[in-house]
Write an enzyme that holds these catalytic residues in place. Structure first.
Site, short mmCIF file in Angstrom:
data_model
loop_
_atom_site.label_atom_id
_atom_site.label_comp_id
_atom_site.label_asym_id
_atom_site.label_seq_id
_atom_site.Cartn_x
_atom_site.Cartn_y
_atom_site.Cartn_z
NE ARG A 1 -0.08 3.82 -13.99
CZ ARG A 1 -1.19 4.31 -14.35
NH1 ARG A 1 -1.76 3.58 -15.59
NH2 ARG A 1 -2.07 5.00 -13.97
CE LYS B 1 -11.21 9.99 -14.12
NZ LYS B 1 -10.15 8.83 -13.78
CB SER C 1 -8.17 1.88 -18.10
OG SER C 1 -8.14 1.31 -17.12
CG HIS D 1 -6.31 -2.12 -12.72
ND1 HIS D 1 -6.96 -1.77 -13.83
CD2 HIS D 1 -6.33 -0.68 -12.04
CE1 HIS D 1 -7.20 -0.42 -14.18
NE2 HIS D 1 -6.85 0.11 -13.30
#
Ligand code: ADP
Length: 160
Positions: A89, A40, A127, A16
């Site tokens: 990514r 989430k 993450s 990030h």
């Protein structure tokens, strides 16, 4: 140009930060927008994620940390931004990011999404990877900034 970089940031990783650094070279002002998404079940609260990002970017005056709920297009509109920044990514990100970009443009035709490719060393960093390594006691020093390491140790120390 004001750009918005939205995400969960649960927690912020070096990947990030790489995108924040790159985007802040293009934008005059970069708003990092932490998504408060109740579905989430995040490890860190919105306030914790916001304060981590504030500490991380304290020496970057062009970066502002905010949080938002609901539609990103509404947040971007209120923030006066026409540019969404997202990191890319592996190819697996592509389809999702492309779909989001087209959806957001459908909702607001003035909005453009800039996909910034990550550095090769952060290609597989997320993450969730950080959280898994941390939970199982692995070394994640190179994956996160010291602020996040401190908070993860505190949080997981409490859980174990
Ligand atoms: P979201 O739930 O919105 O995907 P994330 O915090 O997981 O939130 O990701 C926010 C943005 O940061 C996404 O565009 C994601 O592709 C990007 N990102 C996450 N990890 C990396 C990384 N290692 N390198 C580059 N971009 C990344």
């Amino acid at each position: 140009m004001i750009a918005v970089y939205p995400g969960s940031f649960d927690p912020t990783t070096m990947g990030h930060i790489d995108i924040i650094n790159r985007a802040s070279k293009i934008a005059d002002k970069l708003i990092v927008a932490v998504l408060a998404n109740p579905s989430k079940d995040p490890l860190f609260s919105v306030d914790e994620r916001v304060s981590q990002l504030m500490e991380i970017t304290q020496d970057m005056p062009m970066v502002e940390i905010r949080h938002f709920e609901g539609l990103l297009v509404n947040f971007a509109n209120e923030a006066g931004s026409k540019v969404i920044i997202r990191g890319l990514r592996a190819m697996t990100d592509f389809e999702y990011e492309f779909q989001m970009a087209l959806t957001n443009r459908e909702l607001n035709s003035q909005l453009e999404t800039l996909l910034i490719p990550t550095s090769a060393k952060y290609l597989f960093l997320s993450s969730s990877v950080v959280k898994q390594v941390a939970m199982f006691g692995g070394n994640y020093d190179k994956m996160v900034p010291p602020v996040v390491k401190r908070d993860l140790e505190r949080k997981l120390g409490g859980i174990k």
